[in-house]
Each structure stands twice: as structure tokens, then as C-alpha cells.
Design an enzyme around this catalytic site. Structure first.
Site: not given
Ligand code: IDP
Ligand code: MG
Length: 139
Positions: A59, A87, A93, A104, A117, A128
Site C-alpha cells: 500500500f 494510541r 489502524t 478513528r 496519525h 517525527e
């Protein structure tokens, strides 16, 4: 438990749908302090570099295309146990697997376009954050 920092992006699908305010409200209400934040757009090279760990995944090309298709909100967040708690707040995810009340579950449309993210470790959070912000931009 130590106070530490995590890095987040509100991804192009969330920005396109006008969810910036709602997601930031949920993040703040969950006890995260915003240390740095901006609206920005990743270039193809940016996205390839940011997601280099996934470069062999099937992907990857779609992920780069998606993450560069429009602006994102990049931010650094601080809280006790920030990486793990964030998280938990964003959920799995794949939004189909995400717990009720997670970001999400509420705002993502698919496993690829999943709204937000969150860093997966303290080390990656620092890498990051430094990818998007200088030290002087982090408060
Ligand atoms: P994470 O964002 O929950 O940490 P990762 O496995 O690190 O998930 O994957 C990074 C991003 O790549 C995901 O957030 C999602 O946008 C995309 N992605 C992950 N797995 C798939 C997949 O199986 N199909 C399509 N896109 C995926
Ligand atoms: Mg990840």
C-alpha cells in the site's frame, strides 16, 4: 508515570471533511497539551521519507498519494504517558476494528484514509516531531 511527548497528524481526509476542530477538541479534552501545531502539506518526497519504514508494503504508493493530496495538521502533544495514551485515543489502524469513542471510530473512513496519525514509540515521536518542527517551534 513520566510526562512525555507524541507526534500527530490530522490526515488529508480529516481536514477535507472539516473535522479539525472536533478532533482537536477531543485531543484537548483528553488531557493533551499542544506543544507545536501547523497546517501544512507534505510533498511526495516528504511522505516517502516519513513513511520509509513502510516502503516495501503493497500500500506504500497509495499511502504516499493519500498523504500528499491535501493539507494536514501536524502537531506535537504532551501528557503523562503520551505515546501510549494517544494510541489508545485514536484506536486501531482499521476504523472497523477501532473501539467505540476513539477518533478513528468516529472520523476515519477506511484502513488507508484513517483520519489521524500517532507515533508508536518515544523515539519515533522525537524523530517525527523533528521532521516537521524546529526546536524553537515546540513549546
Ligand atoms: P498506524 O497509523 O496505526 O500506526 P501503520 O501500520 O503504521 O498504522 O500504517 C501507517 C499508515 O499506513 C496507516 O495509518 C494507514 O494510513 C496506512 N495503512 C496501514 N495498513 C494499511 C493497509 O493494509 N492498507 C492500506 N493502507 C494501510
Ligand atoms: Mg504506525
Amino acid at each position: 508515570m513520566a510526562t512525555n511527548r507524541t507526534f500527530t497528524m490530522l490526515k488529508p481526509d480529516a481536514v477535507e471533511k472539516g473535522y479539525i476542530g472536533a478532533i482537536l477538541e477531543k485531543i484537548s479534552a483528553s488531557g493533551f497539551r499542544i506543544v507545536a501545531m501547523k497546517l501544512t502539506q507534505m510533498t511526495t518526497a516528504d511522505a516517502q521519507s516519513f513513511y520509509a519504514i513502510h516502503s516495501e508494503r503493497p500500500f506504500f504508493a497509495d499511502l504516499v498519494e493519500y498523504m500528499t493530496r491535501g493539507p494536514i495538521v501536524a502537531a506535537v502533544l504532551e501528557k503523562e504517558n503520551a505515546v501510549d495514551d494517544f494510541r489508545t485515543l485514536i484506536g486501531a489502524t482499521n476504523p472497523a476494528d477501532a473501539a467505540e469513542g476513539t477518533i478513528r471510530k468516529m472520523y476515519a473512513e477506511s484502513i488507508s484514509a484513517n483520519a489521524v496519525h500517532g507515533s508508536d514509540s518515544d523515539d519515533n515521536a522525537a524523530i517525527e516531531a523533528a521532521f516537521h518542527f524546529s526546536g524553537r517551534e515546540q513549546f
